[in-house]
Write a protein that holds these residues in place. Structure first.
Motif, PDB file in Angstrom:
ATOM      1  N   GLN A 143       3.516   1.907   1.606  1.00 23.21           N
ATOM      2  CA  GLN A 143       4.011   2.305   2.923  1.00 23.21           C
ATOM      3  C   GLN A 143       4.974   1.225   3.437  1.00 23.21           C
ATOM      4  O   GLN A 143       4.741   0.035   3.242  1.00 23.21           O
ATOM      5  CB  GLN A 143       2.861   2.470   3.919  1.00 23.21           C
TER       6      GLN A 143
ATOM      7  N   THR B 195       8.530   9.691   7.368  1.00 18.16           N
ATOM      8  CA  THR B 195       7.203   9.421   6.810  1.00 18.16           C
ATOM      9  C   THR B 195       7.316   8.168   5.950  1.00 18.16           C
ATOM     10  O   THR B 195       8.192   8.073   5.092  1.00 18.16           O
ATOM     11  CB  THR B 195       6.699  10.592   5.954  1.00 18.16           C
TER      12      THR B 195
ATOM     13  N   THR C 106       6.604  -0.334   9.742  1.00 18.47           N
ATOM     14  CA  THR C 106       5.370  -0.089   8.993  1.00 18.47           C
ATOM     15  C   THR C 106       5.303  -1.090   7.847  1.00 18.47           C
ATOM     16  O   THR C 106       6.162  -1.086   6.967  1.00 18.47           O
ATOM     17  CB  THR C 106       5.336   1.348   8.431  1.00 18.47           C
TER      18      THR C 106
ATOM     19  N   LYS D  38       0.833  -1.207   0.000  1.00 20.23           N
ATOM     20  CA  LYS D  38       0.000   0.000   0.000  1.00 20.23           C
ATOM     21  C   LYS D  38       0.866   1.256   0.000  1.00 20.23           C
ATOM     22  O   LYS D  38       0.507   2.282   0.578  1.00 20.23           O
ATOM     23  CB  LYS D  38      -0.948   0.013   1.199  1.00 20.23           C
TER      24      LYS D  38
ATOM     25  N   ASP E 146       2.918   7.601   3.680  1.00 20.28           N
ATOM     26  CA  ASP E 146       1.528   8.031   3.882  1.00 20.28           C
ATOM     27  C   ASP E 146       1.430   9.499   4.270  1.00 20.28           C
ATOM     28  O   ASP E 146       0.332   9.998   4.531  1.00 20.28           O
ATOM     29  CB  ASP E 146       0.867   7.165   4.957  1.00 20.28           C
TER      30      ASP E 146
END
Length: 389
Positions: free
Chosen positions: A114, A164, A130, A112, A167
């Motif tokens: 990430q 980050t 993540t 996704k 996302d």
């Protein structure tokens, strides 16, 4: 109607089809063998004959229903009486694959879009990452200026670093973020190396009016295209015939073959396969030439925890080559003795007995941090497979 599909993998059987049917029945000097033809040196073979199904079935019953390959081995040349020595050597370089699997290098690990690595310590107390629990190759886009915690980032338990994960939300990690770039677009090519195959044979023949003796010794070594893989083969063949009288002849043959290697690659699909771990699933954010990857182990956790981008499905390829070992040790023996009495030029009687046997030992050594499908405890394993016939 004979089709042969060559298989370049070490110890993998070639595909032999006769009129579309699988053919795996071989007869050597009139003796059906129970093993395979790896136990015969090519330098000892005089000729091949292909028998179609009906003919082979008539001679050898149900075993020859799809046909048979008849192999005739060499004898001393009758027109070369006396003592003869022959030596043959051949060498071959293998440059690897004709084509590599096509994979995408636009996105790195994660899903996704990430990702952040969070399993550096691998002791249950590490910072959560993540989307690193189930590493796929649809994480953030590479080469767009992202800074993310990665497997080779500096770990500092005394401070947090901001990042980050793709996302837009600011996260914190004890691993210092590094540039999220495509470092390993050519990982497979950079990992493979030229293979090498050498074969050597020396034979001795002694021929007289009444006897024919030939002895052959062969040695071959194949160095694989992946590190620390290879196969050694030694073959000894002795065949003798002696005419006791003009009507009575005795013949005998014995062939011994030894295959041995401490490591052959696994080419099946899964985390035990090098191609799976290098090119099929992991992304391009890691470089197979990185000294940290080549070192195999995490600093301070030598022989306990390997160094890689993911620790659930995939393995460090150098760990696979030097620590996850698959041994193969096989002995093949076949032999026969025949007594022939010739009544006249049109009729003779033969009495023959033979033996064909083999034993094989295959081992698999999984050191700590290996995690194949269905065995993810990471505490190592060892198994042996012994077969005798």
């Amino acid at each position: 109607g004979l089709n042969i599909g060559i298989n370049q993998e070490l110890l993998s059987t070639p595909t032999v089809l006769l009129r579309g049917s699988s053919l795996n029945f071989y007869v050597v000097d009139g003796i059906p063998i129970n093993s395979d033809t790896w136990n015969i040196s090519p330098d000892d073979i005089e000729s091949y004959t292909v028998l179609k199904g009906p003919t082979a079935a008539a001679l050898y019953g149900s075993r020859g229903i799809n046909g048979a390959i008849l192999i005739t081995t060499k004898r001393g040349a009758r027109n070369k009486k006396g003592f003869t020595v022959e030596f043959n050597s051949s060498n071959q370089i293998d440059n690897g694959f004709i084509a590599n699997p096509k994979v995408q290098n636009e996105y790195g690990g994660g899903e996704k879009q990430q990702y952040a690595f969070g399993d550096y310590n691998s002791n249950g107390n590490s910072v959560d990452g993540t989307n690193d629990e189930d590493y796929d190759v649809w994480g953030p886009r590479l080469d767009i200026g992202l800074m993310l915690p990665q497997f080779d980032g500096k770990y500092d338990p005394t401070q947090y670093f901001n990042y980050t994960s793709g996302d837009g939300v600011v996260h914190q990690s004890h691993i210092q973020p590094t540039p999220w770039v495509s470092r390993g677009k050519n990982n497979l090519d950079n990992f493979l190396k030229p293979g090498f195959l050498t074969k050597n044979n020396i034979s001795f023949s002694a021929v007289t009016d009444r006897s024919n003796l030939r002895m052959s010794v062969s040695q071959s070594y194949q160095n694989g295209i992946t590190p620390n893989t290879g196969l050694n083969t030694v073959n000894i063949n002795l065949i003798e015939s002696y005419e006791i009288t003009s009507k009575f002849k005795v013949e005998a043959n014995i062939n011994y073959n030894r295959q041995f290697t401490p490591n052959i690659p696994d080419v099946n699909y899964g985390p035990n396969s090098l191609i799976y771990d290098i090119d099929i699933w992991p992304g391009a954010e890691w470089d197979v030439t990185d000294p940290k990857i080549k070192a195999i182990w995490q600093p301070g956790k030598e022989c306990i925890q390997s160094m890689f981008v993911e620790y659930k499905r995939y393995q460090n390829p150098y760990f696979m080559s030097y620590e996850w070992l698959r041994g193969h040790y096989k002995n093949d023996l076949y032999g026969w003795v025949a007594f022939t009495y010739r009544f006249n030029k049109d009729f003779n009687l033969m009495l023959r007995s033979n033996v064909t046997t083999y034993n094989v030992l295959r081992t698999e050594k999984q050191t700590w941090s290996a995690h194949p499908y269905g065995d993810e405890h990471n505490h190592g394993n060892y198994q042996e497979d012994r077969r005798d016939l």
